[in-house]
Design a protein around this motif. Sequence first.
Motif, short mmCIF file in Angstrom:
data_model
loop_
_atom_site.label_atom_id
_atom_site.label_comp_id
_atom_site.label_asym_id
_atom_site.label_seq_id
_atom_site.Cartn_x
_atom_site.Cartn_y
_atom_site.Cartn_z
N VAL A 1 0.83 -1.21 0.00
CA VAL A 1 0.00 0.00 0.00
C VAL A 1 0.86 1.25 0.00
N ALA A 2 2.05 1.17 0.61
CA ALA A 2 2.96 2.32 0.59
C ALA A 2 3.42 2.60 -0.84
N LEU A 3 3.70 1.54 -1.60
CA LEU A 3 4.09 1.72 -2.99
C LEU A 3 2.96 2.35 -3.81
N GLU A 4 1.72 1.94 -3.52
CA GLU A 4 0.56 2.53 -4.21
C GLU A 4 0.54 4.05 -3.99
N SER A 5 0.86 4.45 -2.77
CA SER A 5 0.86 5.89 -2.47
C SER A 5 2.05 6.59 -3.11
N PHE A 6 3.21 5.92 -3.15
CA PHE A 6 4.35 6.47 -3.88
C PHE A 6 3.93 6.78 -5.32
N ALA A 7 3.28 5.79 -5.94
CA ALA A 7 2.89 5.91 -7.36
C ALA A 7 1.87 7.01 -7.57
N ALA A 8 1.00 7.20 -6.57
CA ALA A 8 -0.04 8.23 -6.66
C ALA A 8 0.48 9.61 -6.27
N ARG A 9 1.76 9.67 -5.90
CA ARG A 9 2.41 10.92 -5.49
C ARG A 9 1.73 11.52 -4.25
N VAL A 10 1.53 10.66 -3.25
CA VAL A 10 1.00 11.09 -1.95
C VAL A 10 2.09 10.86 -0.91
N PRO A 11 2.38 11.84 -0.05
CA PRO A 11 3.36 11.60 1.01
C PRO A 11 2.86 10.54 1.99
N VAL A 12 3.79 9.73 2.49
CA VAL A 12 3.44 8.54 3.26
C VAL A 12 4.00 8.62 4.68
N VAL A 13 3.15 8.24 5.64
CA VAL A 13 3.58 8.07 7.03
C VAL A 13 3.27 6.63 7.43
N VAL A 14 4.27 5.92 7.95
CA VAL A 14 4.08 4.51 8.31
C VAL A 14 4.64 4.26 9.71
N SER A 15 4.35 3.08 10.23
CA SER A 15 4.96 2.64 11.49
C SER A 15 6.25 1.89 11.18
N ASP A 16 7.09 1.73 12.19
CA ASP A 16 8.39 1.09 11.97
C ASP A 16 8.35 -0.41 12.26
N THR A 17 7.31 -1.06 11.75
CA THR A 17 7.17 -2.50 11.98
C THR A 17 7.42 -3.27 10.69
N GLY A 18 7.85 -4.51 10.84
CA GLY A 18 7.98 -5.41 9.70
C GLY A 18 8.85 -4.85 8.60
N GLY A 19 8.35 -4.99 7.35
CA GLY A 19 9.10 -4.53 6.20
C GLY A 19 8.91 -3.07 5.86
N LEU A 20 8.02 -2.36 6.56
CA LEU A 20 7.74 -0.97 6.20
C LEU A 20 8.97 -0.07 6.22
N PRO A 21 9.87 -0.18 7.23
CA PRO A 21 11.06 0.69 7.20
C PRO A 21 12.02 0.38 6.05
N GLU A 22 11.91 -0.81 5.46
CA GLU A 22 12.70 -1.10 4.26
C GLU A 22 12.09 -0.44 3.03
N VAL A 23 10.77 -0.38 2.99
CA VAL A 23 10.07 0.19 1.85
C VAL A 23 10.13 1.72 1.90
N VAL A 24 9.83 2.29 3.08
CA VAL A 24 9.81 3.74 3.27
C VAL A 24 11.07 4.16 4.02
N GLN A 25 11.92 4.93 3.35
CA GLN A 25 13.16 5.40 3.98
C GLN A 25 12.86 6.70 4.74
#
Length: 396
Positions: free
Chosen positions: A301-325
């Motif tokens: 879902v983070a990639l979907e937002s990257f593609a839609a050009r929306v800024p992303v805020v995520v939690s630091d769990t699992g693979g999310l910190p690898e996807v979102v720097q």
Amino acid sequence: MKILVLTWEFPPRLVGGIARHVAELYPELVKLGHEIHLLTVEFGQAPLYELVEGIHIHRVPVGYGNDFFHWVVNLNQSMGMHGGKLMMEEGPFDLIHAHDWLVGDAAIALKHTFKVPLIATIHATEFGRYNGIYNNDSTYISGKEKLLAYNAWRIIVCSQYMRREVERVLESPWDKIDVIYNGIRPEKKPRWQDFDAWNFRRRYAEDREKIVYYVGRMSYEKGVSVLLNAAPKVIWEMGGNAKFVIIGGGNTNHLQQQAWNLGIWDKCYFTGFMSDDELNKFQTVANCAVFPSLYEPFGIVALESFAARVPVVVSDTGGLPEVVQHTKTGVVSSTNNSESLAWGILEVLKNPAYAQWLIDNAYQDLERRFSWPKLAQQTQAVYDRVVEERSHVHWE
């Protein structure tokens, strides 16, 4: 190379992220010259056989089950029978590729019957979803996951986090596991000028309100309740000019009650299910995407937002910190911490230039790390390795 793929999800049957993963990976493998036969579940009016972007899609009927596990048994029986017929009539096949435990029994049976190596992609684990194994159902599922992992020649996972989890939870050797990220097709997203964006936006918020949204399942591990707990601070700091839009099907009664209890009911919009076309437009007009998961193997879902050009805020769990720097392609907050999440959202909403910088970096990162053609080449490398190793093995 001829590959038989087993997956319980494929469009138009959409349950989680697996359907999108397989629908976007395998066309790229077809372009690399491979013949793909994909076995999945009968669904609605979708044809039992069709050619989709070069993939041979075979949908099998599944008998009614007394419960979910009975249905899964019926699923594997149908896939095993149809898969066996395919392998006899269309074979020989070089590889079998199974996606998650639900199709594991059929994949394992076909592997042993036809002596064809099995590759398994583990998209998530039962242990990870619930942070442990606490009942008989979870024990059964976790056992099936271990059996699939054991029978696989190699295992593919979507993040380094999942590699560690599969090694620990499914007791798989570290050097048997390959990490290949999920990808996305960014070109399908519309831009603001492609439709009547302002009028579309007004269906969800007033012009002065910044739109903060979550899209996904309403299950506990997605952390939607953490987002709602963060909302009052964000609304206060923004002078009331923020709207929280919660997108996704499923039961939201408890979340709506939470919004009411927090006094933010008028600043929340629970949309229910949203079609892909509607969601693509919605993301174009939104100001901030938030994914506050408590467990997330990757976070497509983070990639979907990257593609839609929306800024992303995520939690630091699992693979999310690898996807979102953090502070480069998005903001990473502390897991299950509404104060930290509110801080991250406000960083984006209060600093438009910074938000745009994150958007630009994230969009560039899609091509650099999450491009399906590149990920297909990485998958092909795993296939090549297994076929080469198989050629040296006498299989009794």
